[in-house]
Design a protein around this motif. Structure first.
Motif, short mmCIF file in Angstrom:
data_model
loop_
_atom_site.label_atom_id
_atom_site.label_comp_id
_atom_site.label_asym_id
_atom_site.label_seq_id
_atom_site.Cartn_x
_atom_site.Cartn_y
_atom_site.Cartn_z
N ASN A 195 -57.34 83.45 31.61
CA ASN A 195 -56.33 84.52 31.61
C ASN A 195 -56.50 85.44 30.41
O ASN A 195 -56.46 86.67 30.53
N GLN A 196 -56.71 84.86 29.23
CA GLN A 196 -56.89 85.67 28.02
C GLN A 196 -58.13 86.54 28.11
O GLN A 196 -58.10 87.73 27.74
N GLU A 235 -55.72 79.07 30.85
CA GLU A 235 -55.17 79.98 29.85
C GLU A 235 -56.28 80.79 29.20
O GLU A 235 -56.15 82.00 28.96
N ASN A 282 -59.62 87.57 30.87
CA ASN A 282 -59.41 88.59 31.89
C ASN A 282 -58.61 89.76 31.33
O ASN A 282 -58.98 90.93 31.50
N ASN A 283 -57.52 89.45 30.63
CA ASN A 283 -56.71 90.51 30.00
C ASN A 283 -57.53 91.28 28.97
O ASN A 283 -57.42 92.51 28.86
N LYS A 286 -53.80 82.89 39.65
CA LYS A 286 -52.82 83.69 38.91
C LYS A 286 -53.37 84.11 37.55
O LYS A 286 -52.97 85.13 37.00
N SER A 287 -54.28 83.31 37.01
CA SER A 287 -54.85 83.60 35.70
C SER A 287 -55.60 84.92 35.67
O SER A 287 -55.79 85.51 34.61
N VAL A 288 -56.06 85.37 36.85
CA VAL A 288 -56.79 86.64 36.90
C VAL A 288 -56.09 87.64 37.81
O VAL A 288 -56.72 88.51 38.42
#
Length: 664
Positions: free
Chosen positions: A543-544, A540, A546-547, A363-365
């Motif tokens: 995720n950061q 986390e 990737n965004n 889900k993080s990516v």
């Protein structure tokens, strides 16, 4: 190539060196008690957002800005009354012990500028609207008519120059991409060259009058346009034998939050990397005191940059490559799987530090499993590849996500992933076949033997990294080498920021990778940030990053995956709460992939400044909004309480509206 690249500009550089950090030596300009340029530090500044007629509010906000590190405080003066009130604001600040120089921001009103020149330490004028009224008309000028227009401008501008010279008041000639005059647009088009010529028209008048206390800026909301314009300005100043005036750097209408920081760092950072820039303003749709820490982090990165590891110089004058720093040209590459050629740049997420990978970890990516449907879903920021390092693949991956593993691990599960190899592994490997493979390289690896080994490998993608503090320059040097040697292999740019906090990673990666992308270099991005304390923190962090990767690609206009907001940073002219309105519009439209919406607080920053936007939301009076389709007015005087609904209806009419789903 464009006409700019076809001229002698093609070989004339804007910087002393493309491989060695050398700060451009501009002339020093006195601005009150805080000189700018020369050997002075790179200054950080901002602009008040309070109504200029609110004396106490302006003083209080200016003090908050100064306490946050602001070295010049800019205040709008749209008319005579605001220009007059600058004296009260200045007196109030001086009475409280603050000597920070003040800058009057002028649009459309020469008489306000002339009054302000006797009060503040610096006056900013916009060549696009100081002596011209923009009507978006295309006019065919003869050379004689054009000269008559220049004479008219001189008559309008000369009184201000003489006043500034008499009062020892500095001036910024600040061109904005979106507010070029109809005259400039008619002759030069909506181009970086037009931006430069707009400023030079005013600068030549100053030079004729022997006035030299000048700073110049070339702002645009598109970092690519902004960078090209500043580079071209420096080259043109040298070509005409004009003084090397200090440069004020900024990406205008950058927006808020992460997106605003990415765009600002991409444009400002790419120029700072080449030694350009004497003062910066980070334009965020936030409180002005939030801008200074961001600007300070950007400029502080160069305090010790001159001591970077040496990079082999590039013989620019005799190079065979076709490249111009003033025109975007995507590097020619062969297509390898879904990398290179006409493919968008790919995002690789680094999961090599995650032990015992589970389904929910993806889900993080942007990849998530839907058990009720027994299928995978993916959002707009779904990574293209996942790098597992030495980890084995623990479950069947979603179709939209491909796996990369270290070569030794890949040998155990060849059918499900692609190998990433060191140079030694690549040279000795005998089992690669036709599989997609990745090769780790740095500048120091590029020997003639390596080039011969990889040149004709049609299944190879390079993963390029650097440990040099002068990162963008060394990475760029590799691209020069690839082009010089005729290597058309796709390149993924990898950067590891070793436990830096996320805001620094945002700024540094946007500079290092974004600065390459806006020149057409790079076919993918892979960001890492070292270790974290536990798995939740690692996820986390992933995720950061990737965004951030997708944000960098969007800001560089190389891969559009989300709605883009071109919003001004607010000022005393603003006719509504920009932060609140931007948040409201974002909440209802942030699922519209690739749509660009301009949110402008007043007509000064209206149809011109949002030149790149598909739709515009512009304050035209208290409680009144004007809506635009591109630069064309669609609806005037819309009550603000209905304006967002009307904006959505406009998007719907154009067939670009999508209903939000649970996956958006």
């Amino acid at each position: 190539m464009s006409s700019i690249a076809e001229t002698t500009l093609y070989r004339k550089l804007y910087t002393q060196s493309l491989t060695e950090f050398k700060r451009r030596q501009s002339v020093e300009v006195n601005i009150g008690n805080v000189p700018l340029g020369g050997k002075q530090p790179i200054r950080v500044q901002s602009m008040t957002t309070v109504d200029t007629m609110d004396t106490e509010g302006s003083i209080a906000q200016a003090i908050r800005m100064i306490d946050a590190g602001c070295e010049y405080v800019r205040i709008t003066a749209p008319s005579i009354k605001e220009a007059q009130n600058l004296q009260n604001i200045k007196d109030g600040l001086r009475a409280k012990g603050h000597q920070t120089p003040l800058v009057a921001d002028i649009h459309f009103t020469p008489n306000a500028a002339e009054l302000a020149a006797g009060i503040v330490e610096k006056v900013r004028v916009n060549p696009g609207n100081y002596a011209d009224k923009k009507k978006f008309e295309i006019i065919e000028y003869t050379d004689e008519q054009y000269q008559e227009e220049l004479q008219r401008i001189r008559e309008r501008f000369e009184p201000l120059v003489k006043l500034c010279k008499a009062n020892k008041t500095a001036m910024r000639i600040g061109t904005n991409h979106g507010s070029l005059s109809d005259r400039i647009m008619s002759r030069y088009g909506d181009t970086p060259l037009g931006m430069v010529e707009s400023a030079l028209e005013f600068l030549r008048i100053c030079e004729d009058l022997a006035y030299h206390d000048i700073v110049i800026s070339m702002k645009a909301s598109n970092p690519q346009v902004m960078v090209q314009a500043y580079r071209l300005l420096v080259q043109k100043l040298d070509e005409e034998g004009l003084k090397p005036y200090p440069l004020h750097l900024g990406v205008t209408e950058a927006g808020e939050g992460e997106d605003g920081r990415i765009k600002s760092a991409m444009g400002i950072g790419a120029l700072l990397e080449d030694g350009l820039g004497d003062t910066v303003r980070v334009s965020l749709t936030e409180e002005p005191e939030a801008e200074m820490p961001v600007g300070k982090k950007l400029v502080d990165r160069y305090l010790d940059r001159a001591n970077h590891s040496p990079i082999t110089p590039f013989d620019w004058q005799n190079a065979s490559i076709e490249y111009s720093p003033y025109v975007y040209q995507k590097r020619t590459t062969k297509e390898v799987s879904n990398f290179g050629h006409d493919n968008v740049p790919r995002v690789i997420a680094d999961y090599s530090t995650i032990n015992h990978l589970q389904v929910d970890d993806l889900k993080s990516v942007g990849h998530y499993y839907l058990p009720e449907l027994d299928k995978w879903g993916m959002n707009d920021l779904g990574a293209d590849y996942i790098y597992l390092g030495k980890q084995l693949i623990p479950f069947m991956m979603p179709n939209g996500l491909k796996v990369i593993q270290d070569y030794s691990t890949w040998q155990k599960e060849k059918e499900q992933s692609s190998p990433a190899l060191t140079i030694d592994e690549y040279i000795t490997a005998t089992d690669l076949g036709d599989t997609l493979r990745f090769l780790y390289v740095q500048w120091s690896d590029f020997s003639e033997d390596l080039i011969k080994s990889i040149k004709n490998d049609h299944n190879l993608v390079l993963i390029l990294s650097t440990n040099n503090s002068h990162a963008m320059a060394e990475l760029r040097r590799v691209f020069f080498e690839l082009m010089e040697k005729g290597l058309e292999l796709p390149v993924v740019v990898k950067r590891d920021y070793a436990k830096e906090n996320i805001e620094l990673v945002q700024l540094y990666a946007s500079t290092d990778v974004g600065g390459l992308l806006i020149d057409g270099w790079g076919d993918g991005i892979m960001l890492s940030n070292g270790q974290a304390e536990n798995k939740d923190e690692l996820l986390e962090q992933i995720n950061q990053l990737n965004n951030l990767s997708f944000g960098i690609l969007q800001a560089a206009r190389t891969r559009m995956t989300k709605t883009e907001y071109i919003s001004c940073p607010s000022c005393g002219r603003t006719l509504f709460d920009l932060q609140e309105t931007t948040a409201m519009i974002r909440k209802r439209t942030d699922h519209l992939k690739g749509v660009k919406i301009g949110i402008m607080g007043c007509i000064v920053n209206g149809p011109g400044e949002m030149a790149d936007a598909d739709y515009g939301y512009v304050g035209s009076g208290k409680g009144k909004i004007t809506l635009y389709r591109s630069k064309t007015v669609v609806k005037r005087g819309v009550p603000s309480e209905h304006a967002v609904d009307e904006l959505i209806e406009l998007i719907r009419e154009d067939g670009r509206w999508l209903e939000r789903t649970s996956e958006n």
